[in-house]
Design a protein around this motif. Structure first.
Motif, PDB file in Angstrom:
ATOM      1  N   UNK A  67       1.247  -1.861  -0.207  1.00 33.73           N
ATOM      2  CA  UNK A  67       0.145  -0.023  -0.295  1.00 33.73           C
ATOM      3  C   UNK A  67       0.930   1.247   0.011  1.00 33.73           C
ATOM      4  N   UNK A  68       1.824   1.040  -1.091  1.00 35.36           N
ATOM      5  CA  UNK A  68       2.810   2.033  -1.178  1.00 35.36           C
ATOM      6  C   UNK A  68       2.949   3.741  -1.454  1.00 35.36           C
ATOM      7  N   UNK A  69       0.983   3.563  -2.189  1.00 37.46           N
ATOM      8  CA  UNK A  69       0.739   4.774  -2.963  1.00 37.46           C
ATOM      9  C   UNK A  69      -1.226   4.400  -2.565  1.00 37.46           C
ATOM     10  N   UNK A  70      -1.787   6.031  -2.934  1.00 32.65           N
ATOM     11  CA  UNK A  70      -2.899   5.282  -2.658  1.00 32.65           C
ATOM     12  C   UNK A  70      -2.489   7.183  -4.346  1.00 32.65           C
ATOM     13  N   UNK A  71      -4.177   6.336  -5.028  1.00 34.57           N
ATOM     14  CA  UNK A  71      -4.321   7.097  -6.062  1.00 34.57           C
ATOM     15  C   UNK A  71      -5.645   7.220  -6.076  1.00 34.57           C
ATOM     16  N   UNK A  72      -6.168   9.079  -6.848  1.00 32.64           N
ATOM     17  CA  UNK A  72      -7.497   8.858  -6.011  1.00 32.64           C
ATOM     18  C   UNK A  72      -7.773   9.816  -7.614  1.00 32.64           C
ATOM     19  N   UNK A  73      -8.805   9.252  -8.614  1.00 36.99           N
ATOM     20  CA  UNK A  73      -9.223  10.509  -9.033  1.00 36.99           C
ATOM     21  C   UNK A  73      -9.762  11.636  -9.257  1.00 36.99           C
ATOM     22  N   UNK A  74      -9.699  12.504 -10.179  1.00 30.06           N
ATOM     23  CA  UNK A  74      -9.979  13.718  -9.340  1.00 30.06           C
ATOM     24  C   UNK A  74     -11.623  14.313  -9.886  1.00 30.06           C
ATOM     25  N   UNK A  75     -12.445  12.957 -11.057  1.00 29.55           N
ATOM     26  CA  UNK A  75     -13.314  12.860 -11.377  1.00 29.55           C
ATOM     27  C   UNK A  75     -14.431  12.478 -10.110  1.00 29.55           C
ATOM     28  N   UNK A  76     -13.691  12.304  -9.030  1.00 29.72           N
ATOM     29  CA  UNK A  76     -14.507  11.586  -8.253  1.00 29.72           C
ATOM     30  C   UNK A  76     -15.131  12.897  -7.491  1.00 29.72           C
ATOM     31  N   UNK A  77     -14.657  14.087  -7.716  1.00 38.03           N
ATOM     32  CA  UNK A  77     -14.922  14.671  -6.451  1.00 38.03           C
ATOM     33  C   UNK A  77     -16.056  15.960  -6.835  1.00 38.03           C
ATOM     34  N   UNK A  78     -16.241  16.013  -7.853  1.00 39.28           N
ATOM     35  CA  UNK A  78     -18.237  16.602  -8.869  1.00 39.28           C
ATOM     36  C   UNK A  78     -19.199  15.685  -8.203  1.00 39.28           C
ATOM     37  N   UNK A  79     -18.614  13.555  -7.616  1.00 39.54           N
ATOM     38  CA  UNK A  79     -19.796  13.042  -7.354  1.00 39.54           C
ATOM     39  C   UNK A  79     -20.394  13.740  -6.417  1.00 39.54           C
ATOM     40  N   UNK A  80     -18.901  14.120  -5.401  1.00 39.96           N
ATOM     41  CA  UNK A  80     -19.852  14.646  -3.865  1.00 39.96           C
ATOM     42  C   UNK A  80     -19.848  15.404  -3.747  1.00 39.96           C
ATOM     43  N   UNK A  81     -19.337  16.444  -4.447  1.00 41.36           N
ATOM     44  CA  UNK A  81     -20.042  17.657  -4.682  1.00 41.36           C
ATOM     45  C   UNK A  81     -21.462  17.825  -4.911  1.00 41.36           C
ATOM     46  N   UNK A  82     -21.652  17.450  -5.503  1.00 42.79           N
ATOM     47  CA  UNK A  82     -23.117  17.201  -5.885  1.00 42.79           C
ATOM     48  C   UNK A  82     -24.214  16.424  -4.923  1.00 42.79           C
ATOM     49  N   UNK A  83     -23.548  15.533  -4.379  1.00 40.03           N
ATOM     50  CA  UNK A  83     -24.116  14.737  -3.276  1.00 40.03           C
ATOM     51  C   UNK A  83     -24.057  15.722  -2.069  1.00 40.03           C
ATOM     52  N   UNK A  84     -22.987  16.328  -2.078  1.00 42.94           N
ATOM     53  CA  UNK A  84     -22.988  16.525  -0.584  1.00 42.94           C
ATOM     54  C   UNK A  84     -23.274  18.142   0.078  1.00 42.94           C
ATOM     55  N   UNK A  85     -22.634  18.846  -1.351  1.00 44.35           N
ATOM     56  CA  UNK A  85     -22.853  20.254  -1.424  1.00 44.35           C
ATOM     57  C   UNK A  85     -21.689  20.768  -1.242  1.00 44.35           C
TER      58      UNK A  85
END
Length: 239
Positions: A67-85
């Protein structure tokens, strides 16, 4: 020969790294955590356990060779913004990621995918297991549960070859195992249908899957029981 259901997008496909991040352990959000990471400018050495200077507070559940590196797609942040404001600043590196990109998601990345990154070679080892620390960081009680439910978890890498990396160096896909499962397929079984006999058998074939995940797959096959997720997801024992 590659699995026709998940072919390599094209020979030596390259994906630009938007930003890379590292963090120091500090008291934040009622926790000791290195989740708050800062941008790395220029070259940095990638060892078997991660980026030089990147720290981990909970070494039992985070970090280490698989678990040396963690990768998270930028695209997902739009999903969380839409869901939670938009009261919260939904952007990288808000999930504690080391690597941020556009164009790579759980639908296109597979367990065992190997990438050349600068002088290093990294390999996808497992999806990230969402935990209650994300809930506290974002002040959203069930973020970890929601993340797990829709398989927008991000993923982790092991380091096959150490070396110098930077945000200027793209991730170049070198190889994909035969019969590789996408990260979404892995999550859909592991989290969504955790005792599915056929699904567990397919997960068992993913030889690049991390030891920690594979041990749970094997235990489920043997006991026909699922490990307790309650504390990981919500930070407390089941009521």
């Amino acid at each position: 020969m590659q699995d026709a259901s998940n072919p390599v997008p094209s020979s030596h496909s390259a994906f630009q790294v938007s930003t890379i991040y590292r963090g120091k352990v500090a008291a934040r959000y009622g926790l000791q955590t290195a989740m708050d990471k800062v941008e790395i400018v220029g070259d940095v050495f990638l060892s078997k356990t991660g980026l030089d200077g990147d720290e981990t507070a909970d070494k039992k559940h985070h970090g280490g060779p698989e678990r040396a590196l963690h990768h998270y797609p930028q695209e997902h942040y739009a999903c969380w913004r839409e869901k939670y404001g938009d009261e919260q600043d939904w952007q990288a590196p808000g999930m504690g990621e080391n690597i941020s990109t556009v164009g790579m998601t759980e639908d296109t990345v597979c367990i065992g995918d190997r990438y050349q990154w600068g002088d290093a070679i990294i390999e996808v080892s497992q999806p990230r297991s969402p935990c209650f620390k994300l809930n506290q960081r974002w002040e959203v009680e069930n973020l970890s549960v929601d993340m797990q439910a829709i398989s927008r978890c991000g993923w982790l890498y092991r380091v096959v070859q150490t070396g110098t990396v930077s945000a200027q160096s793209p991730l170049v896909l070198l190889s994909r195992p035969e019969h590789a499962m996408t990260l979404r397929e892995v999550c859909d079984v592991f989290f969504g249908d955790p005792l599915n006999t056929e699904g567990l058998a397919k997960l068992r074939e993913q030889t690049a899957l991390s030891d920690s995940w594979m041990s749970k797959v094997i235990l489920r096959q043997e006991t026909h029981e699922v490990e307790n997720w309650y504390f990981r997801l919500l930070g407390r024992a089941a009521p």
